[in-house]
Write an enzyme that holds these catalytic residues in place. Sequence first.
Site, PDB file in Angstrom:
ATOM      1  N   ARG A  96     -40.836 -39.218  12.587  1.00 15.70           N
ATOM      2  CA  ARG A  96     -41.152 -40.636  12.365  1.00 15.70           C
ATOM      3  C   ARG A  96     -42.473 -40.804  11.638  1.00 15.70           C
ATOM      4  O   ARG A  96     -43.012 -41.907  11.590  1.00 15.70           O
ATOM      5  CB  ARG A  96     -41.226 -41.384  13.693  1.00 15.70           C
ATOM      6  CG  ARG A  96     -39.885 -41.463  14.367  1.00 15.70           C
ATOM      7  CD  ARG A  96     -39.863 -42.480  15.484  1.00 15.70           C
ATOM      8  NE  ARG A  96     -38.785 -42.109  16.376  1.00 15.70           N
ATOM      9  CZ  ARG A  96     -38.119 -42.952  17.135  1.00 15.70           C
ATOM     10  NH1 ARG A  96     -38.424 -44.232  17.140  1.00 15.70           N
ATOM     11  NH2 ARG A  96     -37.154 -42.534  17.912  1.00 15.70           N
ATOM     12  N   ARG A 132     -33.539 -49.239  30.291  1.00 21.60           N
ATOM     13  CA  ARG A 132     -34.747 -48.478  29.923  1.00 21.60           C
ATOM     14  C   ARG A 132     -36.002 -49.317  30.108  1.00 21.60           C
ATOM     15  O   ARG A 132     -35.979 -50.515  29.854  1.00 21.60           O
ATOM     16  CB  ARG A 132     -34.634 -48.041  28.463  1.00 21.60           C
ATOM     17  CG  ARG A 132     -34.474 -46.543  28.332  1.00 21.60           C
ATOM     18  CD  ARG A 132     -34.066 -46.150  26.962  1.00 21.60           C
ATOM     19  NE  ARG A 132     -35.068 -46.492  25.947  1.00 21.60           N
ATOM     20  CZ  ARG A 132     -34.928 -46.195  24.669  1.00 21.60           C
ATOM     21  NH1 ARG A 132     -33.839 -45.565  24.260  1.00 21.60           N
ATOM     22  NH2 ARG A 132     -35.854 -46.517  23.793  1.00 21.60           N
ATOM     23  N   ARG A 154     -28.499 -53.534  26.197  1.00 17.59           N
ATOM     24  CA  ARG A 154     -28.191 -52.108  26.368  1.00 17.59           C
ATOM     25  C   ARG A 154     -28.285 -51.702  27.837  1.00 17.59           C
ATOM     26  O   ARG A 154     -29.188 -52.100  28.557  1.00 17.59           O
ATOM     27  CB  ARG A 154     -29.150 -51.240  25.562  1.00 17.59           C
ATOM     28  CG  ARG A 154     -29.028 -49.752  25.971  1.00 17.59           C
ATOM     29  CD  ARG A 154     -29.630 -48.796  25.024  1.00 17.59           C
ATOM     30  NE  ARG A 154     -30.979 -49.156  24.671  1.00 17.59           N
ATOM     31  CZ  ARG A 154     -31.632 -48.595  23.660  1.00 17.59           C
ATOM     32  NH1 ARG A 154     -31.044 -47.685  22.930  1.00 17.59           N
ATOM     33  NH2 ARG A 154     -32.858 -48.970  23.392  1.00 17.59           N
ATOM     34  N   ARG A 158     -41.976 -51.873  19.055  1.00 18.09           N
ATOM     35  CA  ARG A 158     -41.331 -50.659  18.512  1.00 18.09           C
ATOM     36  C   ARG A 158     -40.920 -50.870  17.060  1.00 18.09           C
ATOM     37  O   ARG A 158     -41.044 -49.971  16.224  1.00 18.09           O
ATOM     38  CB  ARG A 158     -40.118 -50.284  19.371  1.00 18.09           C
ATOM     39  CG  ARG A 158     -40.501 -49.578  20.669  1.00 18.09           C
ATOM     40  CD  ARG A 158     -39.502 -49.803  21.791  1.00 18.09           C
ATOM     41  NE  ARG A 158     -38.170 -49.318  21.517  1.00 18.09           N
ATOM     42  CZ  ARG A 158     -37.082 -49.699  22.209  1.00 18.09           C
ATOM     43  NH1 ARG A 158     -37.196 -50.544  23.219  1.00 18.09           N
ATOM     44  NH2 ARG A 158     -35.898 -49.207  21.908  1.00 18.09           N
ATOM     45  N   LYS A 199     -28.521 -45.174  16.714  1.00 20.38           N
ATOM     46  CA  LYS A 199     -28.654 -43.718  16.547  1.00 20.38           C
ATOM     47  C   LYS A 199     -27.947 -42.962  17.679  1.00 20.38           C
ATOM     48  O   LYS A 199     -27.123 -42.088  17.428  1.00 20.38           O
ATOM     49  CB  LYS A 199     -30.145 -43.314  16.522  1.00 20.38           C
ATOM     50  CG  LYS A 199     -30.947 -43.962  15.389  1.00 20.38           C
ATOM     51  CD  LYS A 199     -32.391 -43.500  15.361  1.00 20.38           C
ATOM     52  CE  LYS A 199     -33.233 -44.000  16.531  1.00 20.38           C
ATOM     53  NZ  LYS A 199     -33.435 -45.471  16.571  1.00 20.38           N
TER      54      LYS A 199
END
Length: 218
Positions: free
Chosen positions: A90, A154, A125, A165, A18
């Site tokens: 969401r 993160r 990431r 998640r 995203k």
Amino acid sequence: EEAEPLRIIISGAPASGKGTQCELITQKYGLVHISAGDLLRAEIDLGSENGRLAKEYMERGELVPDEILVKMVKEALSKQNGWLLDGYPRSSSQAKSLERFGFKPDLFILLEVPEEILVERVIGRRLDPVTGKIYHLKYSLPETQEIAARLTQRFDDTEEKVKLRLKTHNRNVRDVLSMYRDITVKIKGDCSKEEVFGQIDKALTKLVQQKKISSSNP
Ligand code: AP5
């Protein structure tokens, strides 16, 4: 003549791409990117009570309560004409509150990526704290040594947390999709980021055309 503003929602599992696609979309279409996750991380950095509470939910990969997030998103959207809303809504309660506030999207983009790819994307990431740009140790390397040296990770980007998640995502995705069925475009997200953008670009080009036609035939 002023072009009609676009109002776009982008959705998909954790690490489906995203944020990466939002960088490409804003570059070409000049939309304002509003990311629910980024709003929450900014609140955490402020050190507020809401930020502290939100972090507890994010650590567990659960949805942050509406009492914290709904107002933040409403305020961010109210300042803009067109927008690119990332990671929100969401849940059906979030979708309904958008409707109640009069925020009506033109298009709902759903990035579809097989689960086995998502974990690898999350673990590799890295983020540039200076520019906010998203990198990956295998798929999207930093341009310079200087950037490489300052990259951060993160707090919720571990294998264990991404699985939580993902569970939350799978529990909620159908409810949200059912509210946007008429305006949903499904995008195949397990190819290069340029190829993913190619598909999105096509859908947005078509939308811009349709808006032109409908605004010249009111
Ligand atoms: P949020 O920050 O939104 O996290 P997320 O949904 O888990 O999504 P990510 O940001 O992890 O991934 P992305 O899809 O943007 O992927 P990216 O482009 O970075 O939310 C975090 C938390 O906040 C939630 O868990 C929840 O607690 C809370 N929250 C957020 N919204 C909420 C809401 N509405 N209600 C309640 N709570 C909420 O890509 C990932 C990696 O893959 C990168 O390294 C990238 O370089 C790489 N990559 C991207 N595309 C490709 C490609 N095509 N090929 C190869 N690699 C690629």
